[in-house]
Design a protein around this motif. Structure first.
Motif, mmCIF file in Angstrom:
data_model
loop_
_atom_site.group_PDB
_atom_site.id
_atom_site.type_symbol
_atom_site.label_atom_id
_atom_site.label_comp_id
_atom_site.label_asym_id
_atom_site.label_seq_id
_atom_site.Cartn_x
_atom_site.Cartn_y
_atom_site.Cartn_z
ATOM 1 N N PHE A 277 10.709 5.592 3.325
ATOM 2 C CA PHE A 277 10.696 7.053 3.273
ATOM 3 C C PHE A 277 11.382 7.490 1.991
ATOM 4 C CE2 PHE A 277 12.557 11.242 4.437
ATOM 5 C CZ PHE A 277 11.367 11.914 4.676
ATOM 6 N N PHE A 278 10.716 8.346 1.221
ATOM 7 C CA PHE A 278 11.213 8.772 -0.080
ATOM 8 C C PHE A 278 11.226 10.294 -0.109
ATOM 9 C CE2 PHE A 278 8.949 4.767 -0.365
ATOM 10 C CZ PHE A 278 9.925 3.931 -0.899
ATOM 11 N N LEU B 128 0.831 -1.209 0.000
ATOM 12 C CA LEU B 128 0.000 0.000 0.000
ATOM 13 C C LEU B 128 0.865 1.260 0.000
ATOM 14 C CD1 LEU B 128 -2.722 -1.258 2.466
ATOM 15 C CD2 LEU B 128 -3.199 -0.348 0.170
ATOM 16 N N ILE B 129 2.036 1.177 0.602
ATOM 17 C CA ILE B 129 2.955 2.319 0.587
ATOM 18 C C ILE B 129 3.662 2.424 -0.761
ATOM 19 C CG2 ILE B 129 4.981 3.364 1.668
ATOM 20 C CD1 ILE B 129 4.297 1.747 4.200
ATOM 21 N N ASN C 297 -6.155 10.002 -0.481
ATOM 22 C CA ASN C 297 -5.704 11.151 -1.270
ATOM 23 C C ASN C 297 -4.395 11.739 -0.768
ATOM 24 O OD1 ASN C 297 -8.020 11.068 -2.969
ATOM 25 N ND2 ASN C 297 -9.214 12.100 -1.370
ATOM 26 N N ALA C 298 -3.866 11.196 0.319
ATOM 27 C CA ALA C 298 -2.601 11.684 0.867
ATOM 28 C C ALA C 298 -1.455 10.777 0.422
ATOM 29 C CB ALA C 298 -2.668 11.709 2.395
ATOM 30 N N VAL C 299 -0.258 11.331 0.395
ATOM 31 C CA VAL C 299 0.947 10.521 0.244
ATOM 32 C C VAL C 299 1.251 9.901 1.604
ATOM 33 C CG1 VAL C 299 3.414 10.547 -0.277
ATOM 34 C CG2 VAL C 299 1.830 11.995 -1.593
ATOM 35 N N VAL C 300 1.538 8.617 1.615
ATOM 36 C CA VAL C 300 1.763 7.898 2.871
ATOM 37 C C VAL C 300 3.161 7.295 2.862
ATOM 38 C CG1 VAL C 300 0.997 5.994 4.330
ATOM 39 C CG2 VAL C 300 -0.686 7.405 3.156
ATOM 40 N N MET C 301 3.909 7.537 3.947
ATOM 41 C CA MET C 301 5.252 6.990 4.098
ATOM 42 C C MET C 301 5.460 6.538 5.531
ATOM 43 S SD MET C 301 7.669 9.697 2.009
ATOM 44 C CE MET C 301 7.159 10.418 0.449
ATOM 45 N N ALA D 215 4.220 7.765 9.230
ATOM 46 C CA ALA D 215 4.029 6.882 10.378
ATOM 47 C C ALA D 215 5.334 6.205 10.748
ATOM 48 C CB ALA D 215 2.958 5.843 10.079
ATOM 49 N N GLU D 216 5.371 5.647 11.951
ATOM 50 C CA GLU D 216 6.621 5.071 12.427
ATOM 51 C C GLU D 216 6.889 3.675 11.900
ATOM 52 O OE1 GLU D 216 6.897 4.308 16.592
ATOM 53 O OE2 GLU D 216 4.753 3.904 16.796
ATOM 54 N N SER D 217 5.893 2.990 11.325
ATOM 55 C CA SER D 217 6.107 1.631 10.838
ATOM 56 C C SER D 217 5.343 1.411 9.547
ATOM 57 C CB SER D 217 5.660 0.606 11.885
ATOM 58 O OG SER D 217 4.244 0.630 12.025
ATOM 59 N N ASP D 218 5.775 0.410 8.777
ATOM 60 C CA ASP D 218 5.084 0.078 7.539
ATOM 61 C C ASP D 218 3.647 -0.391 7.770
ATOM 62 O OD1 ASP D 218 7.280 0.807 6.101
ATOM 63 O OD2 ASP D 218 7.677 -1.165 5.240
ATOM 64 N N PRO D 219 3.381 -1.290 8.733
ATOM 65 C CA PRO D 219 1.980 -1.700 8.924
ATOM 66 C C PRO D 219 1.059 -0.537 9.243
ATOM 67 C CG PRO D 219 3.448 -3.227 10.043
ATOM 68 C CD PRO D 219 4.293 -2.087 9.580
#
Length: 475
Positions: free
Chosen positions: A409-410, A41-42, A400-404, A385-389
């Motif tokens: 992290f990019f 999902l990320i 609609n947001a970019v999520v990392m 967020a602090e973790s991938d899950p």
């Protein structure tokens, strides 16, 4: 229709129905994505030739799917069900290509149910591993068919599958090299390999993999993360050979033991003898390659699921020599079906009957927690967020947001607008996530809020998340 071909359509239909049912049951009991799905999902938010230590083919498939559906957990579950169906169908077609009769085709297919890593772990969490095993199964089909159909479509199909396999997961290389080495020792395959069409097939495989390979060479830190998991060190990795043996035993032990006890030994059909020899020699070549790598690299950590593309064809090997018959054969088939039914119950059962002391990630109420953040006015351009899950599941709530995450992290893709920071202990300044936010992004002073919601199917327990909204004007 020849008798040897009748089982395959039924096998494919049964597999699609089974995996589709399991995906539906899992999706009905929880809206929460497991670790590997959350990672997708990320990563699927933007196209790239590479992302991390895994090749990008699975992510590309997810991107194509999300272009139709939007970010969706049911879509991810449906994709996995389709790939598992392709795996089972590939094994069935390989059994038919070997020339095995229908009863032994069913042995090859139902044997997959007795490999715990495939029947349980692949449905529970894995993504890239599911894809690579499916591609490996069809690569085997292409190789088995090549001596009988040494034409351009067969060669190019093999080359395409070899390239896609390497884009699925790097450990496909063990299977591919073992298969090619084994084929070179058998006259029927050696003849078709000594052709410039086979050179063209290898060139196609290289061309398919080349863009990602070029990216990996230019980003060794990201691409090499997977090799760090092997814990390579100086010196010969003798002790790791025991881990390899234990891993093979855990994967294949139940299948081998149960089959030896309940199935009857039969002579290898004459038409299947060359293909069965190819499988045995492939297994030997793959094992030699794995041992050489372990000894040469000093690797110290082997994960069982890494071995799947090297051993998935073990039921085919058994089917070359064993067949169901009498009471033992019926007991073997019944046991395989019981395992399949048990997995169908256990998959949603992870959430439905979770241990209150150790709840499953599927019990985590990420969507309910995110709804509280939205109700408080959070409309971020970025969710960090602090973790991938955590990050992946928040994408389902903030499509609609970019999520990392801190791990995924990019910085080149950071948007403007408000940022939503989320963590389990964001209010505590001395945590790795807070230290990273301060040191790398200059976000030290935060106004932290808290969201709390009951766990799915464990309403007496709650989960809390800390969150902070950072307006664009404060950065």
């Amino acid at each position: 229709m020849p008798a040897k071909t009748r089982a395959t359509p039924a096998i494919a239909a049964a597999a699609l129905g089974y995996f589709g049912l399991n995906a539906l049951l899992l999706g009905l009991v929880t809206p929460t994505a497991e670790w590997d799905h959350a990672e997708q999902l990320i990563l699927s938010q933007f196209p790239a030739l590479g992302y991390n230590s895994q090749p990008p083919l699975y992510t590309w498939l997810v991107q194509a799917l999300f272009a139709l559906t939007g970010p969706s957990l049911p879509a991810l579950l449906a994709l996995k069900a389709l790939l598992l169906t392709l795996l089972v169908t590939g094994v069935a077609v390989a059994a038919r290509a070997l020339g095995l009769p229908p009863a032994q085709q069913w042995v090859a297919v139902l044997g997959l149910a007795l490999i715990p890593q495939i029947v349980w772990e692949d449905q529970r969490n894995f993504t890239h591993t599911v894809l690579v095993v499916a591609v490996a199964a069809w690569t085997l089909v292409a190789m088995l068919r090549l001596p009988r159909r040494p034409h351009w479509p067969g060669y190019l199909g093999l080359g395409l599958l070899l390239g896609l396999g390497m884009l699925s997961k790097y450990n496909f290389g063990f299977f591919a090299l073992g298969l090619l080495a084994a084929a070179a020792t058998l006259p029927a395959w050696r003849r078709v390999m000594l052709s410039w069409r086979f050179v063209a097939a290898l060139a196609l495989a290289a061309a398919v993999f080349a863009p990602h390979g070029r990216w990996a060479l230019g980003a060794p830190a990201a691409a090499g993360e997977g090799f760090q998991k092997l814990q390579m060190s100086a010196g010969v990795g003798w002790a790791t050979l025991l881990d390899l043996a234990a891993g093979l035993g855990a994967i294949l032990g139940p299948l081998m033991l149960i089959s030896a006890l309940l199935l009857r030994r039969v002579a290898v059909p004459a038409q299947a003898l060359p293909g069965c020899r190819l499988l045995w020699r492939t297994a030997g070549a793959v094992l030699v390659l794995a041992v050489v790598l372990l000894l040469a690299s000093g690797a110290r950590d082997i994960k069982e699921h890494w071995l799947q593309p090297m051993v998935f064809y073990a039921p085919l090997l058994l089917a070359c020599h064993l067949a169901p018959g009498g009471r033992g054969g019926r007991a073997w088939g019944a046991l395989a079906l019981v395992v399949l039914a048990g997995v169908s119950v256990a998959l949603p059962g992870q959430a439905l009957w979770a241990d209150p002391q150790r709840p499953s990630r599927l019990n985590a109420p990420y969507q309910a927690l995110a709804a509280q953040m939205q109700a408080a006015g959070a409309r971020p351009a970025l969710v960090l967020a602090e973790s991938d899950p955590l990050a992946g599941n928040l994408r389902l709530a903030f499509p609609n947001a970019v999520v990392m995450s801190q791990r995924s992290f990019f910085p080149e893709r950071l948007p403007g607008g408000d940022w939503l920071l989320v963590g389990e202990r964001l209010a505590t300044a001395d945590t790795p996530f807070r230290r990273w936010l301060a040191a790398d992004l200059g976000l030290a002073a935060l106004r932290v809020h808290r969201a709390e919601a009951p766990l799915y199917h464990l309403p007496a327990q709650t989960m809390t998340l800390d969150w902070a909204l950072v307006p664009a004007s404060r950065r």
